[in-house]
Each structure stands twice: as C-alpha cells, then as structure tokens.
Write an enzyme that holds these catalytic residues in place. Sequence first.
Site, PDB file in Angstrom:
ATOM      1  N   HIS A  86     -14.901  37.968   0.982  1.00 27.70           N
ATOM      2  CA  HIS A  86     -16.241  38.266   1.487  1.00 27.70           C
ATOM      3  C   HIS A  86     -16.772  39.501   0.751  1.00 27.70           C
ATOM      4  O   HIS A  86     -17.902  39.536   0.313  1.00 27.70           O
ATOM      5  CB  HIS A  86     -16.179  38.505   2.999  1.00 27.70           C
ATOM      6  CG  HIS A  86     -17.496  38.838   3.625  1.00 27.70           C
ATOM      7  ND1 HIS A  86     -17.702  38.876   4.973  1.00 27.70           N
ATOM      8  CD2 HIS A  86     -18.692  39.175   3.070  1.00 27.70           C
ATOM      9  CE1 HIS A  86     -18.967  39.200   5.225  1.00 27.70           C
ATOM     10  NE2 HIS A  86     -19.582  39.397   4.097  1.00 27.70           N
ATOM     11  N   GLU A 134     -23.515  41.614  -3.099  1.00 26.96           N
ATOM     12  CA  GLU A 134     -22.334  42.429  -2.810  1.00 26.96           C
ATOM     13  C   GLU A 134     -22.242  43.604  -3.783  1.00 26.96           C
ATOM     14  O   GLU A 134     -21.868  44.704  -3.396  1.00 26.96           O
ATOM     15  CB  GLU A 134     -21.064  41.575  -2.864  1.00 26.96           C
ATOM     16  CG  GLU A 134     -20.940  40.597  -1.697  1.00 26.96           C
ATOM     17  CD  GLU A 134     -20.714  41.297  -0.352  1.00 26.96           C
ATOM     18  OE1 GLU A 134     -19.838  42.163  -0.268  1.00 26.96           O
ATOM     19  OE2 GLU A 134     -21.441  40.970   0.608  1.00 26.96           O
ATOM     20  N   HIS A 138     -22.570  47.181  -2.122  1.00 23.84           N
ATOM     21  CA  HIS A 138     -21.246  47.823  -2.016  1.00 23.84           C
ATOM     22  C   HIS A 138     -20.670  48.237  -3.361  1.00 23.84           C
ATOM     23  O   HIS A 138     -20.136  49.328  -3.493  1.00 23.84           O
ATOM     24  CB  HIS A 138     -20.263  46.870  -1.318  1.00 23.84           C
ATOM     25  CG  HIS A 138     -20.759  46.355  -0.012  1.00 23.84           C
ATOM     26  ND1 HIS A 138     -20.791  47.125   1.123  1.00 23.84           N
ATOM     27  CD2 HIS A 138     -21.260  45.146   0.343  1.00 23.84           C
ATOM     28  CE1 HIS A 138     -21.293  46.411   2.130  1.00 23.84           C
ATOM     29  NE2 HIS A 138     -21.584  45.213   1.687  1.00 23.84           N
TER      30      HIS A 138
END
Length: 277
Positions: A86, A134, A138
């Site tokens: 994930h 992502e 992040h």
Amino acid sequence: MLCSVLPLLLSLSPAFLVLLQLPAYTSTQEGHWEDYEYGHQDSEKKPFCSWKCLVLTLQWPAGFCQSLDKEDICHIPQSVNSWTIHGLWPFRAYGCCNCWPMFRSDIQELEAELTEHWPSLLKKNSSFHFWREEWRKHGACAACEEGLNSPLRYFQLSLKLRGQFNIQQLLEDAGITPSCDRRYKVVEVQQVLAPHLGDRHVIQCVTDDKDRNVWFQVKIPLSRNLTVGCDHHGDAERDPEPVSGPGPTASPAHPCPPQVPFYYFPIDHQQPRRPCG
Ligand SMILES: *[C@@H]1O[C@H](CO)[C@@H](O)[C@H](O)[C@H]1NC(C)=O
Ligand SMILES: *[C@@H]1O[C@H](CO)[C@@H](O)[C@H](O)[C@H]1NC(C)=O
C-alpha cells in the site's frame, strides 16, 4: 513551495532580488531565511526531515476489496496473488512539498515488478496514478534520506522491503491460509509474525457488509535505518490512515479487535468483492 523558491533565490542576481522585495515578501523574509538556515521548513517550525520512523503497509487484496462500498470498483489483476504494497510512509514527516514531480520514465525499470507487487486495485485508476500519489504524499517527504532520494530509490526500497517480509509464506508455514470459513485470532497471527515484523506491527481489519472483521493490512514499523521496530513510534496504531490510500474506502481500517476472530478471505479474480459467494 519553499524548497523550490529558496535555491532559486540563491541563484538570482542582486538586482533581481531587489525586484522581488515586495512588502508582503519582505515582512516574512527574515523568517524564511531563518528557516533555511536552521533547516526548518514549515510554519509549525518542525525541523525538516526530522522523522524517525517509516511504516511499511502491506495489504491483502481480498481484504481491500471488502473495504469498498461499491461492488464493481475493485479489480485484482490475474498476476496478483499475494500481499501487495500500500505504501512506505515516513511517520510524522513535516516540510514535504509538491515540488518533486514523478514521471513514468523515472521508474520504468521497475514497472513490471511494481505492477505485480504494488498494483492499483481500483478498476478506474491506473497503477501509475497510485504510485505517483504515494510518491507525492509520502515518497517526496522521505527523499531527504539518501537511500530514498529519488522515485527510483523509493520504489526500489519498498519492493525490497516487501520481499524481505514474505508474510504470506510465514503464515502458510504456520497453517494460516486464506479461507471462507476459518477465522483467526489476532494473537495467533501475531505470534507468527512478531519474530519477523517486530512486536509493534499492527494487524488491521475492515468491517464488511455482513459486519464481519476481515483482514486487510499489516503495518510494519521501521527505524530510519530500516531495522524492524521503531522506538519513537508507538504510533502506528494511532496514525490516522492517510487519506491517499489506494482509493475511496467505505470502511476505514482499524486494528483487528483481539477478542473477535477475523476472516482472511481468499483472492477471487473474477469476483474480487464476493470471494465466498
Ligand atoms: C483514483 O481516481 C480518482 C478519479 O480519477 C482520483 O480522484 C483519485 O485521486 C485516484 N486515486 C489514486 C490513489 O490515484
Ligand atoms: C537503527 O536505529 C535504531 C533506532 O534509532 C537503533 O536502536 C539501532 O541500533 C540502529 N541499528 C543499526 C544497525 O544501526
């Protein structure tokens, strides 16, 4: 914003700098320079790149599909038969910015591997969209660490970590296999995983439309040097689920309750949301 502006300012000629000294800018300029000097980067004055922990979150595709409120938006590609990534998230990272765009060519050499191990499970979203999100939310925040200092390195490392924690094999060896009928207790799963993922890993469930707890994710805390566990953490449990996720989830992930056994559903590529009929 700041991270793109400051290096630019440094390279500008003095004459150009004078032009830039608009009143609004001047009033905050000192603060900005101080931030730059001391490595601060946002208004909360949290030191830039001060994060100490990473959380590697792996998801079980069958569980992911249970988290969605609509029947037909989940898609598990044929090639996907295992736990997938994930995300790899620096925990409590401040001073991230949107100033590092990622392109397909950045990760071209990893595309096949990412497609298998980090797929989008939403029919409408391409995997590349998922990766790019992502990275933006992040990865770019983690990029102040040398080993994570580009999209390529970030995704490479994520893949490597996933390979290092072969939880499916660990579970299988312990007789914990996907099933429509069997249910598992948190403690029995944790016993199997703790020697490999550390004591502080978190097993997350979603609630399906029959009100059952269904295994969805495992969160693995890592120190910045990538050893398992993280002293500064204690937070994987409290960490609010990043909104990014792989998509719109109807049922938010929560730690599987210790007193209620949960389901570990098999993957069904034809009927991803109804693996058990
Ligand atoms: C999935 O697609 C929707 C609609 O295009 C978009 O709003 C959302 O951000 C996408 N999610 C990801 C994780 O790419
Ligand atoms: C990694 O970091 C942790 C926490 O900061 C520390 O306790 C540990 O000794 C470090 N391990 C190595 C191999 O550097």
